[in-house]
Scaffold this motif. Sequence first.
Motif, mmCIF file in Angstrom:
data_model
loop_
_atom_site.group_PDB
_atom_site.id
_atom_site.type_symbol
_atom_site.label_atom_id
_atom_site.label_comp_id
_atom_site.label_asym_id
_atom_site.label_seq_id
_atom_site.Cartn_x
_atom_site.Cartn_y
_atom_site.Cartn_z
ATOM 1 N N PRO A 13 29.612 21.308 44.074
ATOM 2 C CA PRO A 13 30.471 21.237 42.884
ATOM 3 C C PRO A 13 31.439 20.055 42.921
ATOM 4 N N VAL A 14 31.873 19.688 44.123
ATOM 5 C CA VAL A 14 32.789 18.547 44.280
ATOM 6 C C VAL A 14 32.042 17.259 43.992
ATOM 7 N N ARG A 15 30.857 17.152 44.565
ATOM 8 C CA ARG A 15 30.026 15.955 44.410
ATOM 9 C C ARG A 15 29.577 15.767 42.967
ATOM 10 N N SER A 16 29.401 16.899 42.261
ATOM 11 C CA SER A 16 28.898 16.846 40.877
ATOM 12 C C SER A 16 29.994 16.578 39.852
ATOM 13 N N GLY A 17 31.230 16.494 40.313
ATOM 14 C CA GLY A 17 32.329 16.204 39.398
ATOM 15 C C GLY A 17 32.871 17.414 38.656
ATOM 16 N N ASN A 18 32.553 18.628 39.145
ATOM 17 C CA ASN A 18 33.048 19.837 38.479
ATOM 18 C C ASN A 18 34.562 19.916 38.529
ATOM 19 N N GLY A 47 38.226 22.585 37.449
ATOM 20 C CA GLY A 47 38.735 23.910 37.140
ATOM 21 C C GLY A 47 38.038 25.017 37.905
ATOM 22 N N LEU A 48 37.731 26.100 37.193
ATOM 23 C CA LEU A 48 37.110 27.264 37.821
ATOM 24 C C LEU A 48 35.740 26.964 38.409
ATOM 25 N N ASP A 49 35.101 25.910 37.954
ATOM 26 C CA ASP A 49 33.790 25.545 38.478
ATOM 27 C C ASP A 49 33.873 25.039 39.914
ATOM 28 N N LEU A 50 35.099 24.801 40.405
ATOM 29 C CA LEU A 50 35.281 24.364 41.786
ATOM 30 C C LEU A 50 35.530 25.536 42.745
ATOM 31 N N VAL A 51 35.712 26.736 42.202
ATOM 32 C CA VAL A 51 35.974 27.895 43.062
ATOM 33 C C VAL A 51 34.859 28.110 44.093
ATOM 34 N N PRO A 52 33.564 27.949 43.742
ATOM 35 C CA PRO A 52 32.524 28.113 44.763
ATOM 36 C C PRO A 52 32.659 27.132 45.934
ATOM 37 N N ALA A 53 33.268 25.979 45.700
ATOM 38 C CA ALA A 53 33.468 25.017 46.786
ATOM 39 C C ALA A 53 34.428 25.567 47.832
ATOM 40 N N LEU A 54 35.450 26.306 47.389
ATOM 41 C CA LEU A 54 36.378 26.950 48.320
ATOM 42 C C LEU A 54 35.644 28.001 49.140
ATOM 43 N N ARG A 55 34.937 28.871 48.438
ATOM 44 C CA ARG A 55 34.225 29.970 49.091
ATOM 45 C C ARG A 55 33.213 29.456 50.115
ATOM 46 N N ASP A 56 32.399 28.493 49.705
ATOM 47 C CA ASP A 56 31.315 28.032 50.572
ATOM 48 C C ASP A 56 31.818 27.145 51.714
ATOM 49 N N LEU A 99 24.965 23.705 58.150
ATOM 50 C CA LEU A 99 24.849 22.493 57.337
ATOM 51 C C LEU A 99 24.433 22.765 55.892
ATOM 52 N N PRO A 100 23.432 23.636 55.656
ATOM 53 C CA PRO A 100 23.083 23.914 54.245
ATOM 54 C C PRO A 100 24.258 24.483 53.448
ATOM 55 N N LEU A 101 25.066 25.328 54.089
ATOM 56 C CA LEU A 101 26.234 25.876 53.408
ATOM 57 C C LEU A 101 27.260 24.788 53.102
ATOM 58 N N ALA A 102 27.424 23.852 54.049
ATOM 59 C CA ALA A 102 28.363 22.754 53.833
ATOM 60 C C ALA A 102 27.896 21.875 52.673
ATOM 61 N N ILE A 103 26.596 21.615 52.623
ATOM 62 C CA ILE A 103 26.038 20.822 51.521
ATOM 63 C C ILE A 103 26.254 21.546 50.190
ATOM 64 N N LYS A 104 26.027 22.865 50.210
ATOM 65 C CA LYS A 104 26.247 23.672 49.002
ATOM 66 C C LYS A 104 27.723 23.655 48.610
ATOM 67 N N ALA A 105 28.615 23.725 49.618
ATOM 68 C CA ALA A 105 30.057 23.721 49.339
ATOM 69 C C ALA A 105 30.495 22.432 48.676
ATOM 70 N N ASN A 106 29.903 21.332 49.085
ATOM 71 C CA ASN A 106 30.284 20.043 48.521
ATOM 72 C C ASN A 106 29.622 19.775 47.174
ATOM 73 N N ARG A 116 37.646 13.905 46.297
ATOM 74 C CA ARG A 116 36.252 14.336 46.431
ATOM 75 C C ARG A 116 35.596 13.690 47.654
ATOM 76 N N THR A 117 35.915 12.452 47.923
ATOM 77 C CA THR A 117 35.389 11.782 49.110
ATOM 78 C C THR A 117 35.947 12.415 50.376
ATOM 79 N N LEU A 118 37.229 12.773 50.342
ATOM 80 C CA LEU A 118 37.859 13.417 51.495
ATOM 81 C C LEU A 118 37.202 14.746 51.804
ATOM 82 N N HIS A 119 36.875 15.515 50.797
ATOM 83 C CA HIS A 119 36.218 16.813 51.014
ATOM 84 C C HIS A 119 34.900 16.625 51.752
ATOM 85 N N LEU A 120 34.119 15.641 51.346
ATOM 86 C CA LEU A 120 32.840 15.362 51.999
ATOM 87 C C LEU A 120 33.059 14.949 53.457
#
Length: 288
Positions: free
Chosen positions: A254-259, A261-270, A245-252, A214-218
């Motif tokens: 679900p990762v930052r929130s500890g999501n 499984g499927l709840d991480l799919v939006p992180a890929l998209r964004d 930048l807003p999209l990058a913040i949005k992408a991170n 999760r830290t690496l993604h950020l």
Amino acid sequence: MASAAQWLEGARPRTLPNAIAPVVAGTGAAASIDGTVWWKALLALVVALALIVGVNYANDYSDGIRGTDDDRVGPLRLVGSKLATPTAVRNAAMVSLAIAAVAGIAVSLTSAWWLLLVGAVCIAGAWFYTGGRNPYGYSGFGEIAVFVFFGLIAVCGTQFVQAERVDWVGLVCAVAVGCFSSAVLVANNLRDIPTDTESGKQTLAVRLGDARTRTLHLALLLVPFVATLALTFRTLWVLAGLLALPLAIKANGPVRSGNKGLDLVPALRDSGLAMLVWSVATAITLAS
């Protein structure tokens, strides 16, 4: 038998920004030194799109026959879900890689012969990501490969075939796009840590563990915006890249929130959308 829509989903359209963004950024870098050749840019785009579809089908095939996708959380896999035969998916991968090869040969013969060798390495990298006896994607090298192939090679290659040289702007863009592209894969592999661990697939995420991944993604999402500041030495207008930048913040998010499984799919998209917006904004300003 898989439907056309399922074949399309199996090609993983969410990953297409990983192919489009480096060509856009590389073309912008070429334009910044007055080197734009549009038909070469289009050929480079064909190469990149065919390669990423090829590697996606090859991954589907190789993971499917190994049983890695038998208990999968995430988007559709053709072989793992038994919607298509392994042979059919393998053939789709081969056709896609063949298209990349033909387009690559055309652009190489009009640019530099040694690009044929680079293309051969890229095609081999696409296949052996999860194919062969010792796939490097199973050993934690996937993110490095994505950074090299869809960052350094794709961006610098696109600039080179048009401008006949690579300058520092092209290299900075390549690092930025490579980090974005790697962030997409990190989010994907973060989602798959439980199933990959169970199947023995030692991705970088499995090796690092949940928290450090999760830290690496950020960190990967931050690098392109540092690159934007560096590019202001060419033109201040590249600050338009901060629109991503807003999209990058949005992408991170679900990762930052500890999501999981499927709840991480939006992180890929964004993550992919942020990369595309950054590349387009940066390319337009570099070309102006």
